[in-house]
Scaffold this motif. Structure first.
Motif, PDB file in Angstrom:
ATOM      1  N   THR A 110       0.847  -1.184   0.000  1.00  0.00           N
ATOM      2  CA  THR A 110       0.000   0.000   0.000  1.00  0.00           C
ATOM      3  C   THR A 110       0.890   1.244   0.000  1.00  0.00           C
ATOM      4  OG1 THR A 110      -0.071   0.185   2.406  1.00  0.00           O
ATOM      5  CG2 THR A 110      -1.721  -1.240   1.359  1.00  0.00           C
ATOM      6  N   THR A 111       0.288   2.398  -0.264  1.00  0.00           N
ATOM      7  CA  THR A 111       1.053   3.643  -0.265  1.00  0.00           C
ATOM      8  C   THR A 111       1.708   3.878   1.093  1.00  0.00           C
ATOM      9  OG1 THR A 111      -0.441   4.626  -1.890  1.00  0.00           O
ATOM     10  CG2 THR A 111       0.927   6.140  -0.612  1.00  0.00           C
ATOM     11  N   ARG A 112       0.962   3.625   2.166  1.00  0.00           N
ATOM     12  CA  ARG A 112       1.512   3.810   3.513  1.00  0.00           C
ATOM     13  C   ARG A 112       2.687   2.868   3.748  1.00  0.00           C
ATOM     14  NH1 ARG A 112       1.851   7.587   7.183  1.00  0.00           N
ATOM     15  NH2 ARG A 112      -0.313   7.780   7.801  1.00  0.00           N
ATOM     16  N   GLU A 113       2.564   1.622   3.303  1.00  0.00           N
ATOM     17  CA  GLU A 113       3.644   0.653   3.481  1.00  0.00           C
ATOM     18  C   GLU A 113       4.879   1.053   2.675  1.00  0.00           C
ATOM     19  OE1 GLU A 113       0.907  -3.328   4.371  1.00  0.00           O
ATOM     20  OE2 GLU A 113       1.522  -2.823   2.332  1.00  0.00           O
ATOM     21  N   GLN A 114       4.671   1.632   1.489  1.00  0.00           N
ATOM     22  CA  GLN A 114       5.800   2.098   0.690  1.00  0.00           C
ATOM     23  C   GLN A 114       6.541   3.226   1.402  1.00  0.00           C
ATOM     24  OE1 GLN A 114       4.890   2.929  -3.457  1.00  0.00           O
ATOM     25  NE2 GLN A 114       3.298   1.359  -3.451  1.00  0.00           N
ATOM     26  N   VAL A 115       5.789   4.137   2.018  1.00  0.00           N
ATOM     27  CA  VAL A 115       6.404   5.241   2.760  1.00  0.00           C
ATOM     28  C   VAL A 115       7.215   4.700   3.930  1.00  0.00           C
ATOM     29  CG1 VAL A 115       5.936   7.244   4.223  1.00  0.00           C
ATOM     30  CG2 VAL A 115       4.666   6.932   2.090  1.00  0.00           C
ATOM     31  N   ILE A 116       6.637   3.763   4.659  1.00  0.00           N
ATOM     32  CA  ILE A 116       7.327   3.192   5.819  1.00  0.00           C
ATOM     33  C   ILE A 116       8.562   2.409   5.380  1.00  0.00           C
ATOM     34  CG2 ILE A 116       7.123   1.435   7.639  1.00  0.00           C
ATOM     35  CD1 ILE A 116       4.278   2.478   8.109  1.00  0.00           C
ATOM     36  N   LEU A 117       8.454   1.660   4.283  1.00  0.00           N
ATOM     37  CA  LEU A 117       9.618   0.930   3.779  1.00  0.00           C
ATOM     38  C   LEU A 117      10.725   1.898   3.377  1.00  0.00           C
ATOM     39  CD1 LEU A 117      11.154  -1.539   2.903  1.00  0.00           C
ATOM     40  CD2 LEU A 117       9.848  -1.557   0.766  1.00  0.00           C
ATOM     41  N   SER A 118      10.350   3.026   2.787  1.00  0.00           N
ATOM     42  CA  SER A 118      11.338   4.036   2.420  1.00  0.00           C
ATOM     43  C   SER A 118      12.092   4.530   3.647  1.00  0.00           C
ATOM     44  CB  SER A 118      10.652   5.213   1.722  1.00  0.00           C
ATOM     45  OG  SER A 118      11.571   6.258   1.472  1.00  0.00           O
ATOM     46  N   TYR A 119      11.360   4.793   4.726  1.00  0.00           N
ATOM     47  CA  TYR A 119      11.998   5.243   5.969  1.00  0.00           C
ATOM     48  C   TYR A 119      12.891   4.145   6.555  1.00  0.00           C
ATOM     49  CZ  TYR A 119       9.426   9.639   6.477  1.00  0.00           C
ATOM     50  OH  TYR A 119       8.946  10.914   6.315  1.00  0.00           O
ATOM     51  N   LYS A 160      10.573   3.714  16.106  1.00  0.00           N
ATOM     52  CA  LYS A 160      10.240   4.863  16.951  1.00  0.00           C
ATOM     53  C   LYS A 160      10.368   6.165  16.170  1.00  0.00           C
ATOM     54  CE  LYS A 160      11.450   6.949  21.422  1.00  0.00           C
ATOM     55  NZ  LYS A 160      12.353   6.850  22.600  1.00  0.00           N
ATOM     56  N   GLU A 161      11.432   6.280  15.375  1.00  0.00           N
ATOM     57  CA  GLU A 161      11.638   7.491  14.574  1.00  0.00           C
ATOM     58  C   GLU A 161      10.564   7.629  13.501  1.00  0.00           C
ATOM     59  OE1 GLU A 161      16.515   7.905  14.796  1.00  0.00           O
ATOM     60  OE2 GLU A 161      15.598   6.509  13.376  1.00  0.00           O
ATOM     61  N   ILE A 162      10.203   6.507  12.875  1.00  0.00           N
ATOM     62  CA  ILE A 162       9.168   6.536  11.838  1.00  0.00           C
ATOM     63  C   ILE A 162       7.830   6.952  12.443  1.00  0.00           C
ATOM     64  CG2 ILE A 162       7.872   5.144  10.176  1.00  0.00           C
ATOM     65  CD1 ILE A 162      10.409   3.387   9.918  1.00  0.00           C
ATOM     66  N   ALA A 163       7.523   6.418  13.617  1.00  0.00           N
ATOM     67  CA  ALA A 163       6.270   6.765  14.290  1.00  0.00           C
ATOM     68  C   ALA A 163       6.193   8.262  14.550  1.00  0.00           C
ATOM     69  CB  ALA A 163       6.156   5.988  15.602  1.00  0.00           C
ATOM     70  N   ARG A 164       7.307   8.831  14.991  1.00  0.00           N
ATOM     71  CA  ARG A 164       7.334  10.269  15.272  1.00  0.00           C
ATOM     72  C   ARG A 164       7.165  11.089  13.992  1.00  0.00           C
ATOM     73  NH1 ARG A 164      11.854  10.344  17.468  1.00  0.00           N
ATOM     74  NH2 ARG A 164      13.141  11.203  15.801  1.00  0.00           N
ATOM     75  N   LYS A 165       7.835  10.680  12.923  1.00  0.00           N
ATOM     76  CA  LYS A 165       7.772  11.434  11.672  1.00  0.00           C
ATOM     77  C   LYS A 165       6.395  11.370  11.024  1.00  0.00           C
ATOM     78  CE  LYS A 165      12.696  11.042  10.565  1.00  0.00           C
ATOM     79  NZ  LYS A 165      13.716  10.528   9.631  1.00  0.00           N
ATOM     80  N   LEU A 166       5.721  10.230  11.159  1.00  0.00           N
ATOM     81  CA  LEU A 166       4.412  10.058  10.526  1.00  0.00           C
ATOM     82  C   LEU A 166       3.253  10.329  11.483  1.00  0.00           C
ATOM     83  CD1 LEU A 166       5.053   6.833   8.387  1.00  0.00           C
ATOM     84  CD2 LEU A 166       5.177   9.225   7.674  1.00  0.00           C
ATOM     85  N   ASN A 167       3.600  10.644  12.731  1.00  0.00           N
ATOM     86  CA  ASN A 167       2.584  10.935  13.744  1.00  0.00           C
ATOM     87  C   ASN A 167       1.618   9.766  13.930  1.00  0.00           C
ATOM     88  OD1 ASN A 167       1.415  12.570  15.722  1.00  0.00           O
ATOM     89  ND2 ASN A 167      -0.078  13.436  14.287  1.00  0.00           N
ATOM     90  N   ILE A 168       2.189   8.568  13.998  1.00  0.00           N
ATOM     91  CA  ILE A 168       1.407   7.369  14.276  1.00  0.00           C
ATOM     92  C   ILE A 168       2.075   6.635  15.432  1.00  0.00           C
ATOM     93  CG2 ILE A 168       0.506   7.129  11.933  1.00  0.00           C
ATOM     94  CD1 ILE A 168       2.675   5.116  11.336  1.00  0.00           C
ATOM     95  N   SER A 169       1.417   5.606  15.951  1.00  0.00           N
ATOM     96  CA  SER A 169       1.964   4.919  17.116  1.00  0.00           C
ATOM     97  C   SER A 169       3.083   3.955  16.722  1.00  0.00           C
ATOM     98  CB  SER A 169       0.864   4.143  17.839  1.00  0.00           C
ATOM     99  OG  SER A 169       0.476   3.005  17.089  1.00  0.00           O
ATOM    100  N   PHE A 170       3.934   3.676  17.700  1.00  0.00           N
ATOM    101  CA  PHE A 170       5.017   2.712  17.511  1.00  0.00           C
ATOM    102  C   PHE A 170       4.453   1.348  17.120  1.00  0.00           C
ATOM    103  CE2 PHE A 170       7.512  -0.746  19.377  1.00  0.00           C
ATOM    104  CZ  PHE A 170       8.760  -0.529  18.813  1.00  0.00           C
ATOM    105  N   ARG A 171       3.359   0.938  17.759  1.00  0.00           N
ATOM    106  CA  ARG A 171       2.756  -0.365  17.474  1.00  0.00           C
ATOM    107  C   ARG A 171       2.236  -0.431  16.045  1.00  0.00           C
ATOM    108  NH1 ARG A 171      -1.297  -1.886  22.285  1.00  0.00           N
ATOM    109  NH2 ARG A 171      -1.501  -3.733  20.964  1.00  0.00           N
ATOM    110  N   THR A 172       1.727   0.698  15.534  1.00  0.00           N
ATOM    111  CA  THR A 172       1.244   0.728  14.154  1.00  0.00           C
ATOM    112  C   THR A 172       2.393   0.533  13.173  1.00  0.00           C
ATOM    113  OG1 THR A 172      -0.605   2.184  14.715  1.00  0.00           O
ATOM    114  CG2 THR A 172       0.077   2.137  12.409  1.00  0.00           C
TER     115      THR A 172
END
Length: 216
Positions: free
Chosen positions: A155-164, A172-184
Protein backbone atom coordinates in the motif's frame (compact mmCIF):
# COMPACT_ATOMS: atom_id res chain seq x y z
CA UNK A 1 29.55 34.76 14.78
CA UNK A 2 32.78 33.18 15.99
CA UNK A 3 34.62 30.19 14.53
CA UNK A 4 33.25 27.80 17.16
CA UNK A 5 29.69 28.64 16.13
CA UNK A 6 30.60 28.03 12.50
CA UNK A 7 32.08 24.63 13.41
CA UNK A 8 28.75 23.55 14.91
CA UNK A 9 27.20 23.61 11.44
CA UNK A 10 29.92 21.48 9.88
CA UNK A 11 29.49 17.76 9.21
CA UNK A 12 32.15 16.00 11.25
CA UNK A 13 33.83 13.12 9.43
CA UNK A 14 36.21 10.38 10.53
CA UNK A 15 38.33 8.50 7.98
CA UNK A 16 39.05 4.78 8.38
CA UNK A 17 41.37 3.34 5.73
CA UNK A 18 44.65 1.43 5.91
CA UNK A 19 46.18 3.24 2.93
CA UNK A 20 47.75 6.62 3.80
CA UNK A 21 47.53 7.74 0.17
CA UNK A 22 43.77 7.14 0.15
CA UNK A 23 43.36 9.12 3.36
CA UNK A 24 45.52 11.89 1.94
CA UNK A 25 43.41 12.03 -1.20
CA UNK A 26 40.20 12.18 0.81
CA UNK A 27 41.54 14.96 3.01
CA UNK A 28 42.59 16.92 -0.07
CA UNK A 29 39.28 16.61 -1.92
CA UNK A 30 37.11 17.24 1.14
CA UNK A 31 39.15 20.29 2.15
CA UNK A 32 37.39 22.24 -0.61
CA UNK A 33 34.01 21.90 1.12
CA UNK A 34 33.50 24.38 3.93
CA UNK A 35 30.73 22.37 5.60
CA UNK A 36 32.92 19.27 6.05
CA UNK A 37 35.32 18.91 8.97
CA UNK A 38 37.60 15.87 9.31
CA UNK A 39 37.93 15.27 13.04
CA UNK A 40 40.05 12.13 13.06
CA UNK A 41 41.38 9.12 11.20
CA UNK A 42 42.75 5.64 11.73
CA UNK A 43 44.15 2.81 9.64
CA UNK A 44 42.38 -0.19 11.18
CA UNK A 45 38.94 -1.26 12.32
CA UNK A 46 39.61 -2.03 15.99
CA UNK A 47 41.08 1.40 16.65
CA UNK A 48 38.14 2.91 14.76
CA UNK A 49 35.82 1.67 17.52
CA UNK A 50 37.64 3.60 20.23
CA UNK A 51 38.01 6.73 18.12
CA UNK A 52 34.37 6.66 17.10
CA UNK A 53 33.26 6.49 20.73
CA UNK A 54 35.64 9.31 21.61
CA UNK A 55 34.91 11.64 18.68
CA UNK A 56 31.27 10.72 17.92
CA UNK A 57 31.53 11.96 14.32
CA UNK A 58 28.46 12.56 12.17
CA UNK A 59 29.82 10.31 9.42
CA UNK A 60 32.53 7.65 9.26
CA UNK A 61 34.03 6.94 5.84
CA UNK A 62 34.88 3.26 6.27
CA UNK A 63 37.10 0.95 4.23
CA UNK A 64 36.37 -2.79 4.35
CA UNK A 65 39.69 -4.65 4.04
CA UNK A 66 41.84 -3.65 7.01
CA UNK A 67 44.08 -5.37 9.58
CA UNK A 68 42.86 -6.59 13.00
CA UNK A 69 39.17 -5.92 12.27
CA UNK A 70 37.45 -5.46 8.91
CA UNK A 71 35.21 -2.51 8.19
CA UNK A 72 31.99 -4.52 8.14
CA UNK A 73 32.49 -5.84 11.68
CA UNK A 74 33.53 -2.38 12.85
CA UNK A 75 30.43 -0.88 11.23
CA UNK A 76 28.12 -3.28 13.04
CA UNK A 77 29.59 -2.46 16.45
CA UNK A 78 29.72 1.30 15.84
CA UNK A 79 26.15 1.58 14.57
CA UNK A 80 24.90 -0.42 17.55
CA UNK A 81 26.64 1.89 20.02
CA UNK A 82 26.31 5.29 18.30
CA UNK A 83 22.80 6.04 17.05
CA UNK A 84 23.74 9.44 15.62
CA UNK A 85 26.85 8.31 13.73
CA UNK A 86 26.33 7.16 10.15
CA UNK A 87 28.76 4.84 8.38
CA UNK A 88 29.48 5.28 4.68
CA UNK A 89 31.43 2.39 3.17
CA UNK A 90 34.27 3.52 0.89
CA UNK A 91 35.69 0.44 -0.79
CA UNK A 92 37.10 -1.06 -3.97
CA UNK A 93 34.87 -4.14 -3.53
CA UNK A 94 31.73 -4.13 -5.66
CA UNK A 95 30.39 -7.65 -5.12
CA UNK A 96 26.87 -8.27 -3.83
CA UNK A 97 28.31 -10.17 -0.85
CA UNK A 98 30.24 -7.15 0.44
CA UNK A 99 27.41 -4.72 -0.29
CA UNK A 100 24.67 -6.71 1.41
CA UNK A 101 26.89 -7.57 4.38
CA UNK A 102 27.66 -3.88 4.84
CA UNK A 103 23.99 -2.93 4.76
CA UNK A 104 23.13 -5.70 7.21
CA UNK A 105 25.86 -4.35 9.50
CA UNK A 106 24.16 -0.96 9.52
CA UNK A 107 25.96 1.05 6.83
CA UNK A 108 23.91 3.94 5.44
CA UNK A 109 25.63 3.95 2.07
CA UNK A 110 28.28 2.37 -0.11
CA UNK A 111 30.53 4.15 -2.61
CA UNK A 112 33.49 2.90 -4.60
CA UNK A 113 37.02 4.27 -4.40
CA UNK A 114 37.01 5.26 -8.07
CA UNK A 115 34.14 7.69 -7.50
CA UNK A 116 34.50 11.44 -7.97
CA UNK A 117 35.18 13.84 -5.12
CA UNK A 118 31.79 15.43 -5.81
CA UNK A 119 30.01 12.13 -5.20
CA UNK A 120 31.98 11.51 -2.02
CA UNK A 121 30.79 14.90 -0.79
CA UNK A 122 27.19 14.28 -1.86
CA UNK A 123 27.19 10.85 -0.21
CA UNK A 124 28.48 12.29 3.07
CA UNK A 125 25.78 14.97 2.96
CA UNK A 126 23.07 12.41 2.19
CA UNK A 127 23.88 9.95 4.97
CA UNK A 128 24.41 12.76 7.49
CA UNK A 129 20.83 13.82 6.76
CA UNK A 130 19.49 10.34 7.46
CA UNK A 131 19.29 9.21 3.84
CA UNK A 132 21.09 6.43 2.02
CA UNK A 133 23.49 6.72 -0.90
CA UNK A 134 24.94 4.11 -3.24
CA UNK A 135 27.29 4.53 -6.18
CA UNK A 136 25.38 3.84 -9.39
CA UNK A 137 27.21 0.55 -9.94
CA UNK A 138 26.46 -0.51 -6.36
CA UNK A 139 22.78 0.35 -6.80
CA UNK A 140 22.88 -1.84 -9.91
CA UNK A 141 24.33 -4.70 -7.86
CA UNK A 142 21.44 -4.35 -5.42
CA UNK A 143 18.89 -4.22 -8.22
CA UNK A 144 20.30 -7.22 -10.06
CA UNK A 145 20.57 -9.37 -6.95
CA UNK A 146 17.41 -11.49 -6.77
CA UNK A 147 14.77 -10.33 -4.32
CA UNK A 148 12.27 -12.79 -2.91
CA UNK A 149 9.08 -10.85 -3.53
CA UNK A 150 5.50 -12.00 -3.33
CA UNK A 151 2.73 -11.06 -5.74
CA UNK A 152 0.99 -8.66 -3.38
CA UNK A 153 1.83 -5.00 -3.82
CA UNK A 154 2.49 -2.68 -0.93
CA UNK A 155 0.00 0.00 0.00
CA UNK A 156 1.05 3.64 -0.26
CA UNK A 157 1.51 3.81 3.51
CA UNK A 158 3.64 0.65 3.48
CA UNK A 159 5.80 2.10 0.69
CA UNK A 160 6.40 5.24 2.76
CA UNK A 161 7.33 3.19 5.82
CA UNK A 162 9.62 0.93 3.78
CA UNK A 163 11.34 4.04 2.42
CA UNK A 164 12.00 5.24 5.97
CA UNK A 165 13.22 1.78 7.01
CA UNK A 166 15.64 1.69 4.06
CA UNK A 167 16.97 5.11 5.09
CA UNK A 168 17.95 3.68 8.45
CA UNK A 169 15.10 4.99 10.60
CA UNK A 170 13.96 3.00 13.63
CA UNK A 171 10.29 2.22 14.22
CA UNK A 172 10.24 4.86 16.95
CA UNK A 173 11.64 7.49 14.57
CA UNK A 174 9.17 6.54 11.84
CA UNK A 175 6.27 6.76 14.29
CA UNK A 176 7.33 10.27 15.27
CA UNK A 177 7.77 11.43 11.67
CA UNK A 178 4.41 10.06 10.53
CA UNK A 179 2.58 10.93 13.74
CA UNK A 180 1.41 7.37 14.28
CA UNK A 181 1.96 4.92 17.12
CA UNK A 182 5.02 2.71 17.51
CA UNK A 183 2.76 -0.37 17.47
CA UNK A 184 1.24 0.73 14.15
CA UNK A 185 4.69 1.03 12.59
CA UNK A 186 5.67 -2.40 13.90
CA UNK A 187 2.47 -3.86 12.43
CA UNK A 188 3.24 -2.29 9.05
CA UNK A 189 6.80 -3.61 9.25
CA UNK A 190 5.52 -7.16 9.82
CA UNK A 191 3.04 -6.81 6.95
CA UNK A 192 5.74 -5.56 4.59
CA UNK A 193 8.00 -8.50 5.38
CA UNK A 194 5.13 -10.95 5.00
CA UNK A 195 3.92 -9.51 1.68
CA UNK A 196 7.41 -9.44 0.17
CA UNK A 197 8.57 -12.65 1.85
CA UNK A 198 11.66 -10.76 3.00
CA UNK A 199 13.37 -11.15 6.37
CA UNK A 200 16.62 -9.17 6.25
CA UNK A 201 17.26 -5.43 6.20
CA UNK A 202 19.62 -5.88 3.25
CA UNK A 203 16.83 -7.33 1.11
CA UNK A 204 14.39 -4.64 2.23
CA UNK A 205 16.87 -1.95 1.16
CA UNK A 206 17.49 -3.77 -2.13
CA UNK A 207 13.74 -3.91 -2.79
CA UNK A 208 13.38 -0.21 -1.95
CA UNK A 209 16.21 0.75 -4.34
CA UNK A 210 14.81 -1.50 -7.06
CA UNK A 211 11.38 0.10 -6.79
CA UNK A 212 12.51 3.72 -6.52
CA UNK A 213 11.57 4.11 -2.86
CA UNK A 214 14.99 5.33 -1.76
CA UNK A 215 17.68 7.54 -3.29
CA UNK A 216 20.65 5.88 -4.95
Amino acid sequence: MNSDELDVKKITVMLVDDHPMVQGGLRACLSFYEDIKIVGSTTEGKEALNKALELKPDVILMDISMPFMNGIDATEIITEQLDDTKVLIFSMHDSAEFVTSSIQAGASGYILKDTTSEEVYYAIKAVSNGKTHFSSSIAKVLVESPVRAGNEKLTTREQVILSYIAQGNSSKEIARKLNISFRTVEAHRRNIKAKLNIDSLAELVRYAVNHGLVES
